[in-house]
Write a protein that holds these residues in place. Sequence first.
Motif, PDB file in Angstrom:
ATOM      1  N   UNK A 105     -16.835  38.776 -55.363  1.00  0.00           N
ATOM      2  CA  UNK A 105     -15.947  39.764 -54.750  1.00  0.00           C
ATOM      3  C   UNK A 105     -15.695  39.437 -53.282  1.00  0.00           C
ATOM      4  N   UNK A 106     -16.168  38.301 -52.807  1.00  0.00           N
ATOM      5  CA  UNK A 106     -15.963  37.934 -51.410  1.00  0.00           C
ATOM      6  C   UNK A 106     -14.462  37.832 -51.120  1.00  0.00           C
ATOM      7  N   UNK A 107     -13.949  38.560 -50.117  1.00  0.00           N
ATOM      8  CA  UNK A 107     -12.506  38.569 -49.865  1.00  0.00           C
ATOM      9  C   UNK A 107     -11.962  37.227 -49.392  1.00  0.00           C
ATOM     10  N   UNK A 108     -12.765  36.463 -48.675  1.00  0.00           N
ATOM     11  CA  UNK A 108     -12.274  35.156 -48.223  1.00  0.00           C
ATOM     12  C   UNK A 108     -12.171  34.182 -49.382  1.00  0.00           C
ATOM     13  N   UNK A 109     -13.145  34.205 -50.282  1.00  0.00           N
ATOM     14  CA  UNK A 109     -13.073  33.356 -51.466  1.00  0.00           C
ATOM     15  C   UNK A 109     -11.826  33.682 -52.286  1.00  0.00           C
ATOM     16  N   UNK A 110     -11.511  34.972 -52.403  1.00  0.00           N
ATOM     17  CA  UNK A 110     -10.321  35.393 -53.146  1.00  0.00           C
ATOM     18  C   UNK A 110      -9.053  34.912 -52.444  1.00  0.00           C
ATOM     19  N   UNK A 111      -9.027  35.014 -51.124  1.00  0.00           N
ATOM     20  CA  UNK A 111      -7.862  34.570 -50.346  1.00  0.00           C
ATOM     21  C   UNK A 111      -7.652  33.071 -50.507  1.00  0.00           C
ATOM     22  N   UNK A 112      -8.728  32.291 -50.487  1.00  0.00           N
ATOM     23  CA  UNK A 112      -8.615  30.848 -50.681  1.00  0.00           C
ATOM     24  C   UNK A 112      -8.003  30.539 -52.039  1.00  0.00           C
ATOM     25  N   UNK A 113      -8.476  31.239 -53.059  1.00  0.00           N
ATOM     26  CA  UNK A 113      -7.977  30.991 -54.406  1.00  0.00           C
ATOM     27  C   UNK A 113      -6.497  31.332 -54.516  1.00  0.00           C
ATOM     28  N   UNK A 114      -6.094  32.429 -53.877  1.00  0.00           N
ATOM     29  CA  UNK A 114      -4.688  32.850 -53.936  1.00  0.00           C
ATOM     30  C   UNK A 114      -3.753  31.891 -53.196  1.00  0.00           C
ATOM     31  N   UNK A 115      -4.288  31.196 -52.198  1.00  0.00           N
ATOM     32  CA  UNK A 115      -3.429  30.345 -51.372  1.00  0.00           C
ATOM     33  C   UNK A 115      -3.585  28.862 -51.642  1.00  0.00           C
ATOM     34  N   UNK A 173     -24.175  36.443 -44.610  1.00  0.00           N
ATOM     35  CA  UNK A 173     -23.749  37.142 -45.803  1.00  0.00           C
ATOM     36  C   UNK A 173     -24.011  36.322 -47.064  1.00  0.00           C
ATOM     37  N   UNK A 174     -23.646  36.876 -48.210  1.00  0.00           N
ATOM     38  CA  UNK A 174     -23.834  36.189 -49.489  1.00  0.00           C
ATOM     39  C   UNK A 174     -22.670  35.231 -49.719  1.00  0.00           C
ATOM     40  N   UNK A 175     -22.861  33.994 -49.317  1.00  0.00           N
ATOM     41  CA  UNK A 175     -21.807  33.002 -49.490  1.00  0.00           C
ATOM     42  C   UNK A 175     -21.626  32.654 -50.959  1.00  0.00           C
ATOM     43  N   UNK A 176     -20.448  32.167 -51.277  1.00  0.00           N
ATOM     44  CA  UNK A 176     -20.056  31.837 -52.644  1.00  0.00           C
ATOM     45  C   UNK A 176     -20.115  30.327 -52.822  1.00  0.00           C
ATOM     46  N   UNK A 177     -20.461  29.874 -54.010  1.00  0.00           N
ATOM     47  CA  UNK A 177     -20.387  28.456 -54.340  1.00  0.00           C
ATOM     48  C   UNK A 177     -18.990  28.186 -54.887  1.00  0.00           C
ATOM     49  N   UNK A 178     -18.242  27.338 -54.205  1.00  0.00           N
ATOM     50  CA  UNK A 178     -16.861  27.084 -54.620  1.00  0.00           C
ATOM     51  C   UNK A 178     -16.773  26.487 -56.020  1.00  0.00           C
ATOM     52  N   UNK A 179     -17.856  25.901 -56.496  1.00  0.00           N
ATOM     53  CA  UNK A 179     -17.851  25.319 -57.840  1.00  0.00           C
ATOM     54  C   UNK A 179     -17.963  26.368 -58.939  1.00  0.00           C
ATOM     55  N   UNK A 180     -18.224  27.634 -58.554  1.00  0.00           N
ATOM     56  CA  UNK A 180     -18.353  28.694 -59.553  1.00  0.00           C
ATOM     57  C   UNK A 180     -17.010  29.097 -60.144  1.00  0.00           C
ATOM     58  N   UNK A 181     -15.924  28.742 -59.464  1.00  0.00           N
ATOM     59  CA  UNK A 181     -14.605  29.022 -60.001  1.00  0.00           C
ATOM     60  C   UNK A 181     -14.080  30.391 -59.621  1.00  0.00           C
ATOM     61  N   UNK A 182     -12.784  30.675 -59.906  1.00  0.00           N
ATOM     62  CA  UNK A 182     -12.158  31.942 -59.530  1.00  0.00           C
ATOM     63  C   UNK A 182     -12.787  33.132 -60.242  1.00  0.00           C
ATOM     64  N   UNK A 183     -12.834  34.247 -59.527  1.00  0.00           N
ATOM     65  CA  UNK A 183     -13.340  35.480 -60.111  1.00  0.00           C
ATOM     66  C   UNK A 183     -14.841  35.592 -60.149  1.00  0.00           C
ATOM     67  N   UNK A 184     -15.545  34.592 -59.577  1.00  0.00           N
ATOM     68  CA  UNK A 184     -17.006  34.612 -59.645  1.00  0.00           C
ATOM     69  C   UNK A 184     -17.632  35.491 -58.574  1.00  0.00           C
ATOM     70  N   UNK A 213     -21.560  20.398 -48.636  1.00  0.00           N
ATOM     71  CA  UNK A 213     -21.753  21.825 -48.856  1.00  0.00           C
ATOM     72  C   UNK A 213     -20.578  22.403 -49.653  1.00  0.00           C
ATOM     73  N   UNK A 214     -20.897  23.320 -50.560  1.00  0.00           N
ATOM     74  CA  UNK A 214     -19.862  24.000 -51.350  1.00  0.00           C
ATOM     75  C   UNK A 214     -19.849  25.500 -51.056  1.00  0.00           C
ATOM     76  N   UNK A 215     -20.394  25.884 -49.889  1.00  0.00           N
ATOM     77  CA  UNK A 215     -20.509  27.300 -49.535  1.00  0.00           C
ATOM     78  C   UNK A 215     -19.249  27.809 -48.855  1.00  0.00           C
ATOM     79  N   UNK A 216     -18.699  28.900 -49.374  1.00  0.00           N
ATOM     80  CA  UNK A 216     -17.539  29.546 -48.772  1.00  0.00           C
ATOM     81  C   UNK A 216     -17.790  31.057 -48.721  1.00  0.00           C
ATOM     82  N   UNK A 217     -17.067  31.744 -47.833  1.00  0.00           N
ATOM     83  CA  UNK A 217     -17.162  33.197 -47.783  1.00  0.00           C
ATOM     84  C   UNK A 217     -17.344  33.721 -46.381  1.00  0.00           C
ATOM     85  N   UNK A 218     -17.477  35.054 -46.271  1.00  0.00           N
ATOM     86  CA  UNK A 218     -17.744  35.696 -44.990  1.00  0.00           C
ATOM     87  C   UNK A 218     -19.117  35.250 -44.516  1.00  0.00           C
TER      88      UNK A 218
END
Length: 221
Positions: free
Chosen positions: A209-219, A196-207, A115-120
């Motif tokens: 507005x999910x706050x958890x996806x952004x936090x992962x990218x920053x860290x 919620x609307x989970x994000x595909x981690x393969x979409x890359x940064x900035x794809x 699975x490549x799903x991340x997010x709230x």
Amino acid sequence: MTSAFTTAVRDSLPARLVLPPEWVTTFDWLQAQGHVAELHGGPLAGVHRVSDDASSEVGFHPAEPDFMKFWLGNEDVDDEIAVVVRTGGDGSHAALWLDPGGVQRIVHLGSGSGSTAIGILVENPVDLLRLMAIGYEELCWPENYELTPAEASAAERNGDDEDPDVRRFTPPRSFQAFVRHTFEVSIPERACEIVGDLVDMDDGPGASTDPFAAWLEQNRR
């Protein structure tokens, strides 16, 4: 009396995170009903009884302290997140996460190799219980969220009812009744009604507005 499983999960959390009281009630019930077993290297509390052949890959477990060290290459965030839910056999998990504003949230971390799903994931602790009570064998596959568990099971079998490696859907009826009556909530038929609307981690940064996806990218290191 607090169950041994509740104590194990609570003691595994970093000091900044709080075990939701609704989960404490649930953990105590799961242990009393025989839903806790030593699996995958430690205790796992699932929606089905341990002896049930239809037990799913979904369940609670004590936090894995080094999980984010390997996931992000960064151990400096260990006090902000605790991986406490197994969502799939591929190594996907859900976690308690303290967002930058100090709000504790429930998030999903796909394994990356499956699975490549991340997010709230859901809005609150009871909603996670409702999601688990729907009865999916795994919760890490967004492509199944618009299907009922029975439909997802049928699609996996693809007409082969004799395949021993594919388990037929068996509703976790006792867990459903517990969640429904204890918290006075309904159980959705499909995950899309609550996730919620989970994000595909393969979409890359900035794809997203999910706050958890952004936090992962920053860290990420």
